[in-house]
Motif scaffolding. Structure first.
Motif, PDB file in Angstrom:
ATOM      1  N   GLY A 195      77.392   8.469 -17.064  1.00  0.00           N
ATOM      2  CA  GLY A 195      76.394   7.019 -17.204  1.00  0.00           C
ATOM      3  C   GLY A 195      75.416   6.655 -18.087  1.00  0.00           C
ATOM      4  N   SER A 196      74.531   8.153 -18.896  1.00  0.00           N
ATOM      5  CA  SER A 196      73.814   7.871 -19.600  1.00  0.00           C
ATOM      6  C   SER A 196      74.059   7.165 -20.721  1.00  0.00           C
ATOM      7  N   PRO A 207      76.570   1.083 -15.717  1.00  0.00           N
ATOM      8  CA  PRO A 207      76.383   2.030 -14.740  1.00  0.00           C
ATOM      9  C   PRO A 207      77.357   2.682 -14.145  1.00  0.00           C
ATOM     10  N   SER A 250      71.165   7.038 -13.778  1.00  0.00           N
ATOM     11  CA  SER A 250      71.064   6.493 -14.833  1.00  0.00           C
ATOM     12  C   SER A 250      70.869   5.298 -14.890  1.00  0.00           C
TER      13      SER A 250
END
Length: 275
Positions: A94-95, A116, A167
């Motif tokens: 997600g990052s 995300p 996220s």
């Protein structure tokens, strides 16, 4: 707050697209592997066996008390490790979800906030399979399905909300500062040891470190892990009996969502500049 409502509305309006993109993401990720998506299950299974060998056999971990009854360490480990895998993979993927897709931003006709979301959703499918495998293992070992399993629905929903809120923050920062993703990956590994995944935090009470236990219980991941275990072993309605932690958890999630949505909406017009 306005940004948070905007982002939530975008998720609801594009939920069908999120599901389709998440399936594509999962298939595309493993398309060059002979075993394909099976690796999504093989990797965590290998890790569980390694940790069980080290902590369960070499270090001779005793049974862990759940609801006043001792349970085998390996079963206790499974109950938390599958949650950790979902959390770790979703956080890492997600990052970097936005900056790794910057080249496709100019071709998109949907809001960036769902990026995300669908990346986390792709890990969600794997998580459901892992939960199913865990349930089968528990049935074989004599821990049968019970009414407390219903709280798994709540736990999964709570986990997704937490991951999405975080996220939004990490994907925004990682797009602007690429080194942040590497820092996050390193930091997350520490959470494996301080979230009650590999060892029961209750041991801190035996060491007369109750103050440290109270601090570590503020970790939202601890709340999720204990909720899953309470469901698997049928010990309690964790989110009710620990209502103080429940209130704290959702306050944290809401604050993270407000912060993350504000950051995302503010900077997403400039994401393409970082191409």
């Amino acid at each position: 707050m306005k940004s948070a409502w905007k982002v939530i509305k975008e998720q609801i309006d594009h939920f069908y697209l999120i599901r389709r993109l998440s399936l594509y993401e999962l298939k595309n990720k493993n398309k060059n592997n002979y075993l394909g998506m099976a690796w999504e299950l093989i990797n965590p299974s290998i890790q569980i066996m390694i940790y069980w060998f080290v902590f369960g056999l070499l270090l001779s971990r005793d049974d862990v008390a759940m609801g006043g009854e001792p349970v085998p360490f390996i079963l206790w480990l499974i109950g938390g490790f599958f949650v950790w895998t979902f959390f770790y993979q979703s956080m890492v993927q997600g990052s970097k979800s936005i900056y790794s897709r910057l080249r496709m931003l100019s071709k998109m006709n949907f809001p960036m906030s769902i990026i995300p979301s669908y990346v986390i959703f792709s890990q969600f499918y794997v998580h459901l399979v892992m939960i199913s495998i865990a349930i089968i293992i528990y049935q074989i070992m004599g821990y049968y399905i019970n009414i407390y399993y219903l709280q798994l629905i709540y736990c999964v929903f709570a986990a997704f909300c937490l991951l999405f809120a975080i996220s939004l923050i990490t994907s925004t920062i990682s797009t602007i500062i690429r080194d942040f993703h590497m820092l996050l990956s390193s930091t997350l590994r520490m959470f494996l040891y301080i979230s009650g995944v590999l060892w029961p935090l209750s041991k801190l009470e035996e060491l007369q470190l109750s103050w440290l236990l109270n601090i570590m219980q503020l970790n939202p991941l601890y709340y999720l892990i204990q909720g899953y275990r309470a469901a698997f072993f049928g010990t309690e309605w964790f989110f009710i009996t620990n209502w103080q932690l429940t209130i704290y958890f959702w306050v944290v999630v809401i604050l993270l969502l407000i912060i993350g949505a504000s950051m995302h909406v503010r900077f997403r017009k400039h994401f393409i500049d970082f191409l």
